[in-house]
Design a protein around this motif. Sequence first.
Motif, PDB file in Angstrom:
ATOM      1  N   SER A   1       0.829  -1.207   0.000  1.00 12.94           N
ATOM      2  CA  SER A   1       0.000   0.000   0.000  1.00 12.94           C
ATOM      3  C   SER A   1       0.866   1.261   0.000  1.00 12.94           C
ATOM      4  O   SER A   1       0.373   2.352  -0.287  1.00 12.94           O
TER       5      SER A   1
ATOM      6  N   LEU B   1       3.771   3.620  -1.571  1.00 10.71           N
ATOM      7  CA  LEU B   1       4.269   3.904  -2.914  1.00 10.71           C
ATOM      8  C   LEU B   1       5.693   3.405  -3.136  1.00 10.71           C
ATOM      9  O   LEU B   1       5.990   2.807  -4.175  1.00 10.71           O
TER      10      LEU B   1
ATOM     11  N   ARG C   1       5.709  -0.301  -3.741  1.00  8.74           N
ATOM     12  CA  ARG C   1       5.192  -0.618  -5.082  1.00  8.74           C
ATOM     13  C   ARG C   1       6.241  -0.350  -6.152  1.00  8.74           C
ATOM     14  O   ARG C   1       6.415  -1.148  -7.072  1.00  8.74           O
TER      15      ARG C   1
ATOM     16  N   ALA D   1      -3.473  -5.506  -7.034  1.00 11.42           N
ATOM     17  CA  ALA D   1      -4.415  -4.383  -7.007  1.00 11.42           C
ATOM     18  C   ALA D   1      -3.699  -3.077  -6.687  1.00 11.42           C
ATOM     19  O   ALA D   1      -3.953  -2.048  -7.327  1.00 11.42           O
ATOM     20  N   TYR D   2      -2.805  -3.112  -5.715  1.00 13.54           N
ATOM     21  CA  TYR D   2      -2.051  -1.910  -5.378  1.00 13.54           C
ATOM     22  C   TYR D   2      -1.112  -1.503  -6.514  1.00 13.54           C
ATOM     23  O   TYR D   2      -0.991  -0.326  -6.842  1.00 13.54           O
TER      24      TYR D   2
ATOM     25  N   SER E   1      -1.451  -2.018  -9.654  1.00 13.79           N
ATOM     26  CA  SER E   1      -2.193  -1.532 -10.824  1.00 13.79           C
ATOM     27  C   SER E   1      -2.878  -0.188 -10.583  1.00 13.79           C
ATOM     28  O   SER E   1      -3.572   0.305 -11.463  1.00 13.79           O
ATOM     29  N   GLN E   2      -2.686   0.422  -9.429  1.00 23.62           N
ATOM     30  CA  GLN E   2      -3.266   1.739  -9.186  1.00 23.62           C
ATOM     31  C   GLN E   2      -2.652   2.811 -10.082  1.00 23.62           C
ATOM     32  O   GLN E   2      -3.321   3.755 -10.458  1.00 23.62           O
ATOM     33  N   GLU E   3      -1.352   2.652 -10.382  1.00 20.99           N
ATOM     34  CA  GLU E   3      -0.692   3.600 -11.282  1.00 20.99           C
ATOM     35  C   GLU E   3      -0.652   3.001 -12.684  1.00 20.99           C
ATOM     36  O   GLU E   3      -0.608   1.791 -12.856  1.00 20.99           O
TER      37      GLU E   3
ATOM     38  N   LYS F   1       0.187  -0.962 -14.360  1.00 17.13           N
ATOM     39  CA  LYS F   1      -0.634  -1.703 -15.321  1.00 17.13           C
ATOM     40  C   LYS F   1       0.199  -2.132 -16.514  1.00 17.13           C
ATOM     41  O   LYS F   1       0.078  -3.266 -16.992  1.00 17.13           O
TER      42      LYS F   1
END
Length: 135
Positions: free
Chosen positions: A76, A78, A81, A120-121, A123-125, A129
Motif C-alpha cells: 500500500s 508507494l 510498489r 491491485a495496489y 495496478s493503481q498507477e 498496469k
Amino acid sequence: MLRGNEGSIVRNSVEALYKYADQSNENKIDLFNKSSVPLLFDLLLKPVNEGNEIFGESDFALIKRFSAMTIGILSSILEVRKFIKKQPDWIKQLIAQLIESQQAANADQVIVEFICLIFAYISQEFTGKVILINV
C-alpha cells in the motif's frame, strides 16, 4: 531472523512483522527501509518442497501465509510498489503461484487473496498496469 532455518523462529518473526506493519504507515515505511521486502519475497516464493524440507510442512505454510500478508499490506506504500515493479521476476513468480493455486485443491486462499491485493495496489498507477501487461 528471516534468514534462519528454524521454522518456528522464522514463523514467529514473519508474524510479528505482519502485526507491526499492520499498525501504521510509518511502520510499513520502517520495514521497507530495513530491506525486509526482498527477504519476505524470498520466503513467499520459495518452492514448497524446499521450504517443507527446511522449515517443516506446517511452519512453512504459515511462513508463506504471513509473508504474503505482510507484503500485501506493505504494497500500500508507494515506495514498496515502485520497488516491486522493478522486480519483474517477482511478479512472474506471483502470477505462477496464482496459476498453481488455481490448479491445486488444497491451496491457501489467504495467500491468493493477498497476492491479488499486491496486484491491485500495483495496478493503481498506469506504470504498474503496463508492467503487469508486459510480464
